[in-house]
Design a protein around this motif. Structure first.
Motif, mmCIF file in Angstrom:
data_model
loop_
_atom_site.group_PDB
_atom_site.id
_atom_site.type_symbol
_atom_site.label_atom_id
_atom_site.label_comp_id
_atom_site.label_asym_id
_atom_site.label_seq_id
_atom_site.Cartn_x
_atom_site.Cartn_y
_atom_site.Cartn_z
ATOM 1 N N LYS A 180 0.839 -1.208 0.000
ATOM 2 C CA LYS A 180 0.000 0.000 0.000
ATOM 3 C C LYS A 180 0.873 1.258 0.000
ATOM 4 C CE LYS A 180 -0.847 0.191 5.000
ATOM 5 N NZ LYS A 180 -0.131 1.387 5.343
ATOM 6 N N ASP A 181 2.032 1.179 0.661
ATOM 7 C CA ASP A 181 2.957 2.314 0.677
ATOM 8 C C ASP A 181 3.554 2.539 -0.708
ATOM 9 O OD1 ASP A 181 2.665 2.569 3.521
ATOM 10 O OD2 ASP A 181 4.102 0.929 3.769
ATOM 11 N N LYS A 182 3.837 1.450 -1.396
ATOM 12 C CA LYS A 182 4.401 1.563 -2.751
ATOM 13 C C LYS A 182 3.379 2.158 -3.719
ATOM 14 C CE LYS A 182 7.803 -2.163 -2.229
ATOM 15 N NZ LYS A 182 8.124 -1.771 -0.910
ATOM 16 N N ARG A 183 2.105 1.806 -3.559
ATOM 17 C CA ARG A 183 1.063 2.411 -4.405
ATOM 18 C C ARG A 183 0.974 3.910 -4.138
ATOM 19 N NH1 ARG A 183 -1.317 -2.471 -3.133
ATOM 20 N NH2 ARG A 183 -2.545 -1.596 -1.431
ATOM 21 N N LYS A 184 1.105 4.289 -2.866
ATOM 22 C CA LYS A 184 1.093 5.712 -2.513
ATOM 23 C C LYS A 184 2.295 6.414 -3.142
ATOM 24 C CE LYS A 184 0.921 8.997 1.320
ATOM 25 N NZ LYS A 184 1.527 10.019 0.522
ATOM 26 N N ARG A 185 3.456 5.747 -3.148
ATOM 27 C CA ARG A 185 4.637 6.346 -3.783
ATOM 28 C C ARG A 185 4.350 6.617 -5.252
ATOM 29 N NH1 ARG A 185 10.645 3.907 -3.593
ATOM 30 N NH2 ARG A 185 9.579 1.992 -4.167
ATOM 31 N N GLY A 186 3.665 5.692 -5.917
ATOM 32 C CA GLY A 186 3.315 5.901 -7.321
ATOM 33 C C GLY A 186 2.454 7.140 -7.512
ATOM 34 N N ARG A 187 1.460 7.324 -6.669
ATOM 35 C CA ARG A 187 0.597 8.515 -6.770
ATOM 36 C C ARG A 187 1.393 9.784 -6.445
ATOM 37 N NH1 ARG A 187 -2.574 4.812 -4.145
ATOM 38 N NH2 ARG A 187 -2.309 5.843 -2.133
ATOM 39 N N ASP A 188 2.260 9.703 -5.428
ATOM 40 C CA ASP A 188 3.093 10.861 -5.079
ATOM 41 C C ASP A 188 4.089 11.177 -6.194
ATOM 42 O OD1 ASP A 188 1.730 11.047 -2.684
ATOM 43 O OD2 ASP A 188 3.340 10.145 -1.484
ATOM 44 N N PHE A 189 4.567 10.145 -6.881
ATOM 45 C CA PHE A 189 5.472 10.335 -8.015
ATOM 46 C C PHE A 189 4.766 11.105 -9.129
ATOM 47 C CE2 PHE A 189 7.806 8.093 -11.685
ATOM 48 C CZ PHE A 189 8.843 9.010 -11.678
#
Length: 151
Positions: free
Chosen positions: A23-32
């Motif tokens: 879930k943190d990695k998905r958030k990183r994608g959105r933040d990217f």
């Protein structure tokens, strides 16, 4: 957003320890995607955030010169395969003639992907890897410079 704030955000996103779970990695994608949008805004490229035309998703778009560019942004652990680039190329090909795609992968691209993109097809996709994106972030007008060189 200032260049220094972009650099700070990029460095936060680059630290894998900040993203231990899926879930943190998905958030990183959105933040990217947000970071890219802020970078394009800073460089005056009139970005548009991601949108979802029927049956597809596009991470963003921007204007450069007289052309429209679509963005695909990926932050995965492994290199992106040819199939991922073909999928994005299908999205770009379905838009107005002359639209160009920018595929930005922080994990790079498989060698087959690069070869598959160039053999026997019209090229309307530009590939950006992590080194390209570092230049985009750390240099004044870095995105514009990298894009101009690749064009």
């Amino acid at each position: 957003m200032t260049r220094q704030k972009l650099i700070t955000e990029f460095e936060k996103l680059s630290d894998d320890n900040n993203f231990p779970e899926a879930k943190d990695k998905r958030k990183r994608g959105r933040d990217f995607e947000k970071l890219i949008n802020n970078l394009l805004t800073l460089e005056g490229l009139e970005p548009r955030t991601g949108f979802r035309p029927k049956g597809e998703e596009i991470d963003g778009s921007f204007f450069f010169g007289h052309s429209v560019f679509l963005i695909e942004a990926k932050w995965h652990k492994s290199q992106m395969p040819a199939s991922s680039i073909y999928q994005f190329k299908g999205k770009v090909d379905g838009k107005l003639v002359g639209t160009i795609g920018v595929y930005l992968s922080m994990s790079g691209f498989s060698s087959e992907a690069v070869d598959a993109l160039t053999f026997g097809k019209s090229i309307n996709i530009i590939l950006f890897d992590k080194d390209d994106f570092k230049t985009c972030i750390y240099e004044d007008n870095g995105f514009t410079q990298v894009l101009s060189r690749k064009l």
